[in-house]
Design a protein around this motif. Structure first.
Motif, mmCIF file in Angstrom:
data_model
loop_
_atom_site.group_PDB
_atom_site.id
_atom_site.type_symbol
_atom_site.label_atom_id
_atom_site.label_comp_id
_atom_site.label_asym_id
_atom_site.label_seq_id
_atom_site.Cartn_x
_atom_site.Cartn_y
_atom_site.Cartn_z
ATOM 1 N N GLU A 1 -6.605 -5.364 -3.675
ATOM 2 C CA GLU A 1 -5.981 -5.256 -2.362
ATOM 3 C C GLU A 1 -5.683 -3.829 -1.930
ATOM 4 O OE1 GLU A 1 -2.538 -7.761 -2.355
ATOM 5 O OE2 GLU A 1 -3.593 -9.434 -3.287
ATOM 6 N N ALA B 1 -7.472 -1.084 -1.799
ATOM 7 C CA ALA B 1 -8.483 -0.387 -0.996
ATOM 8 C C ALA B 1 -8.478 -0.825 0.465
ATOM 9 C CB ALA B 1 -9.865 -0.611 -1.607
ATOM 10 N N GLU B 2 -8.012 -2.032 0.749
ATOM 11 C CA GLU B 2 -8.029 -2.554 2.114
ATOM 12 C C GLU B 2 -6.652 -2.534 2.770
ATOM 13 O OE1 GLU B 2 -9.675 -6.421 1.830
ATOM 14 O OE2 GLU B 2 -11.630 -5.739 1.094
ATOM 15 N N THR B 3 -5.699 -1.888 2.137
ATOM 16 C CA THR B 3 -4.331 -1.863 2.653
ATOM 17 C C THR B 3 -4.050 -0.548 3.370
ATOM 18 O OG1 THR B 3 -3.618 -3.235 0.797
ATOM 19 C CG2 THR B 3 -1.909 -2.085 2.014
ATOM 20 N N PRO B 4 -3.536 -0.567 4.596
ATOM 21 C CA PRO B 4 -3.202 0.681 5.292
ATOM 22 C C PRO B 4 -2.144 1.477 4.528
ATOM 23 C CG PRO B 4 -3.231 -1.173 6.822
ATOM 24 C CD PRO B 4 -3.322 -1.758 5.447
ATOM 25 N N HIS C 1 2.730 -3.761 2.789
ATOM 26 C CA HIS C 1 1.841 -4.261 1.732
ATOM 27 C C HIS C 1 1.509 -3.152 0.742
ATOM 28 C CE1 HIS C 1 -2.218 -6.464 0.720
ATOM 29 N NE2 HIS C 1 -1.372 -6.458 -0.284
ATOM 30 N N TYR C 2 1.238 -1.966 1.239
ATOM 31 C CA TYR C 2 0.956 -0.795 0.410
ATOM 32 C C TYR C 2 2.132 -0.484 -0.516
ATOM 33 C CZ TYR C 2 -0.101 4.171 -0.509
ATOM 34 O OH TYR C 2 -0.347 5.391 -1.088
#
Length: 298
Positions: free
Chosen positions: A255, A257-260, A265-266
């Motif tokens: 997750e 790599a696709e998290t801002p 979430h980061y």
């Protein structure tokens, strides 16, 4: 040139080498502290949006839902399942192999087998994962009539195999370190070879054996690529080893790599990394405790 000056000149290369080694060791500590600082700086702000009870006891990991759910419990139990399952494979196999290498195996065969076992530690984890996806998962799916072979059982078997070199190496060193006098005294009192191993050698090496188990657990829980490929990736509460699971390491790898950057979430993924770091640190502390003879004399 005076004798004192000659001695001083002779010590300069040694002093320089010592200084270089000191800074190398200091840089290692600085890197570790830097990693820890980044984890806490990036992860702890998530607690201002997610409560500790919701994070540790939440049963749903839906980071892209509205509102998002960041329950760590499925990931934590998934990691626990594959760790216990991996130890169930690695510890008996590693213990028997270590006893054979240390106490029974002829010298020539031992010199051949030990490097072969250690080669397993050098195989990339993606190779284990590829083997699991192509061969092991379909085999287990057919044997147990499962919807999918990508389950906690598949991950446990592969992670156990990956932990075997660590377990064997530490246990074998612990058994070999038992003084020869212990064995000779037991044999002199009439004990058989197997009784000597069981009643004398293994108890005397108990601290090293315990440390090997904990190190094996640390090796398993920190693995990423293999569980990402063969564990199934389902962030659900596992109820058996025949279900897909998602571990903490797999969630971070899948997750991040696709998290801002800077999003909630980061931050939560970094918080998961903090929990993983705390578990690994706990394992290291337990290993140090097991290594102390005072612990076993209580």
């Amino acid at each position: 040139m005076s004798e004192r000056r000659k001695r001083g000149l002779g010590k300069k290369p040694q002093d320089t080498a010592g200084l270089v080694l000191f800074f190398v060791a200091l840089s290692s500590v600085a890197f570790i502290l830097g990693i820890i600082a980044v984890l806490f700086v990036e992860g702890l702000p998530a607690l201002s949006h997610v409560s500790l009870s919701e994070f540790f006891l939440g049963r749903r990991w839906y980071p892209v839902s509205s509102p998002p759910r960041f329950g760590l419990l499925p990931l934590l139990l998934g990691s626990l399942f594959v760790t216990l399952g991996g130890l169930a494979f690695a510890v008996p196999l590693g213990f028997l192999a270590a006893v054979f290498l240390a106490e029974i195996c002829p010298w020539g065969l031992r010199e051949f087998l030990k490097p072969v076992i250690e080669i397993l530690a050098g195989i990339p984890s993606v190779v284990y994962g590829f083997f699991g996806v192509v061969f092991l998962a379909p085999f287990l799916r057919e044997i147990f009539t499962l919807p999918t072979g990508l389950t906690a059982l598949t991950a446990s078997m592969l992670l156990g195999l990956m932990a075997v070199p660590v377990v064997v190496s530490v246990m074998e060193d612990a058994l070999t370190a038992v003084p020869r006098d212990y064995r000779e005294a037991a044999l002199a009192l009439g004990a058989t070879r197997w009784e000597t191993i069981k009643e004398v050698v293994v108890p005397a090496a108990s601290s090293g054996i315990g440390a090997a188990v904990i190190l094996g657990a640390g090796r398993i829980i920190g693995e990423t690529m293999t569980v990402l490929m063969v564990a199934g990736g389902a962030a659900l509460i596992p109820r058996s080893f025949f279900q897909p699971v998602r571990t903490m390491t797999a969630a971070i790898a899948a997750e991040m790599a696709e998290t801002p950057v800077g999003s909630l979430h980061y931050r939560v993924l970094f918080l998961v990394a903090v929990v993983l770091f705390a578990i690994t640190l706990l394992f290291d502390l337990v290993v140090n405790l097991f290594g102390r003879r005072e612990f076993w004399r209580r």
